[in-house]
Design an enzyme around this catalytic site. Sequence first.
Site, PDB file in Angstrom:
ATOM      1  N   GLU A 335      45.994   3.801   2.385  1.00 45.88           N
ATOM      2  CA  GLU A 335      45.018   4.167   2.277  1.00 45.88           C
ATOM      3  C   GLU A 335      43.812   3.186   3.518  1.00 45.88           C
ATOM      4  O   GLU A 335      43.337   2.445   3.608  1.00 45.88           O
ATOM      5  CB  GLU A 335      44.941   3.643   0.882  1.00 45.88           C
ATOM      6  N   CYS A 336      42.807   4.480   3.342  1.00 47.44           N
ATOM      7  CA  CYS A 336      41.609   4.025   4.182  1.00 47.44           C
ATOM      8  C   CYS A 336      42.030   2.768   5.428  1.00 47.44           C
ATOM      9  O   CYS A 336      42.667   3.250   6.561  1.00 47.44           O
ATOM     10  CB  CYS A 336      40.251   3.560   4.029  1.00 47.44           C
ATOM     11  N   GLY A 337      41.990   1.866   5.651  1.00 48.45           N
ATOM     12  CA  GLY A 337      41.941   1.218   5.921  1.00 48.45           C
ATOM     13  C   GLY A 337      43.774   0.736   6.556  1.00 48.45           C
ATOM     14  O   GLY A 337      43.372   0.276   7.806  1.00 48.45           O
ATOM     15  N   MET A 340      43.832   3.039   9.187  1.00 45.48           N
ATOM     16  CA  MET A 340      43.421   3.088  10.155  1.00 45.48           C
ATOM     17  C   MET A 340      44.763   1.622  11.089  1.00 45.48           C
ATOM     18  O   MET A 340      44.714   2.456  12.594  1.00 45.48           O
ATOM     19  CB  MET A 340      42.080   2.095  10.530  1.00 45.48           C
TER      20      MET A 340
END
Length: 464
Positions: A335-337, A340
């Site tokens: 998720e998200c970070g 990334m």
Amino acid sequence: MKIPRILIGAGSSGSGKTLITCGILQALLNRGLKVASFKCGPDYIDPMFHSRVLGTKSRNLDTFFTSEPVTRHLLEENAQDADIAVMEGVMGLYDGVGGVTTQASAYELSCMTRTPAVLVLDCRGMSVSIGAYVKGFLEYKKDNLIQGVILNRLSPMLYERVKNLLEKEMDVKVLGYVPKVSDCVIDSRHLGLVKPEEIPDFQERLKRLANILEKTLDLDGLLELAKAADDLPEVELEQENPCFSWQLSEPLNLAVARDDAFCFFYEDNFRLLEKMGAKILYFSPLKDKEVPREAHGLMLYGGYPELHARALSKNKSMKKSIYQRITEGMPCVAECGGFMYLHESMEDMEGDAYKMVGVIPGGAYKTPKLNHRFGYINLSQGVEGVFGQEVGEIPAHEFHYFDSPNCGTDYLAKKPSSSRSWECMHSRNQLFVGFPHFHYYGNPQVAKAFLEKCLEYVHRKGRR
């Protein structure tokens, strides 16, 4: 169940909810009470402050993700041994989804859980006008459970007169005031407040605040309100969704990244996975050399990887370990970070790019402001589903200042109370990764599908 409880709401963001909630939690601890705490909404950082005070994990209660019975179940389960449960609201009391509804607001949580609400008011620059402000909140929704107010940043010289004015003119109890406490201010950064461990002498500051509140707040009155809360009927969670009682046929180990770079969690996600039969193994992409060898699945949640891009990039053995595990077929959710981190590269806050894991082509990059894809969303069924399974609509939320040229196209995110939508998620083979955050109690089929994919991986690879 009998659960003494209160909700600390406010007129708006920035009114002092988090600081005052933490001070109240500390003051209650000082009285020898066992306290459970909750944050309304999708916030990850405020619960860190609660947890730092209490020494136990705070939980989120979010009525966008969970129905009324499931929300009450999470309250009951996490507060069953506590003397009092304290919930911190989100934004202004009535502020909800879409900017024009009360869905997922602190008001809705208060109503769903029959919890008395105490309104924190920022009184800077006001005196008699405080009365109009309070009256507006009391009358806007007739079924509100506002039973008390706390007057923040009010001069001690004005307090008794304002208290008498409010209690004379309207049916609400004034539970004290909070003077200006400049040495206890909590700073913010791009994803919200700074983390509690970044505040020098946070524990000492909090103790000073608690001592002040013991003198300026009516804590006995606050406890009386909490004890007067209605009893709640116990919830049979399986009646809401049979997946809540689903169990693995054999134990599994899940490797969960947890350190300063990856620190945004819904603690109840872990509880649900453990109830289903999984064991959680925490590891640090910043400090450890590899993913735990006994792991059968990988979980990379959000946090602040952009603040630690150099250190993450320098840990080449960890990046290689994650890349190898995923390319050999280990199921992964990110998720998200965490998403990334899986890219070929990622920029830091200065815009400098660093090499990352390399599973997702392209580079995650910093944008000038909060990404336009933010807030609550519903994900419509993708072609491949979640790990090959149809799970139906999935509630989620996004909140990020970074973006990617490769966000995924396997799901369609739709904004509630709006016509806006966008594509997102890589949801194929053994991956379910993207910018959205998920609460598994909002759709337990997601957790079940992940665990079943991990079990398939074990049998295929003979990983035991």
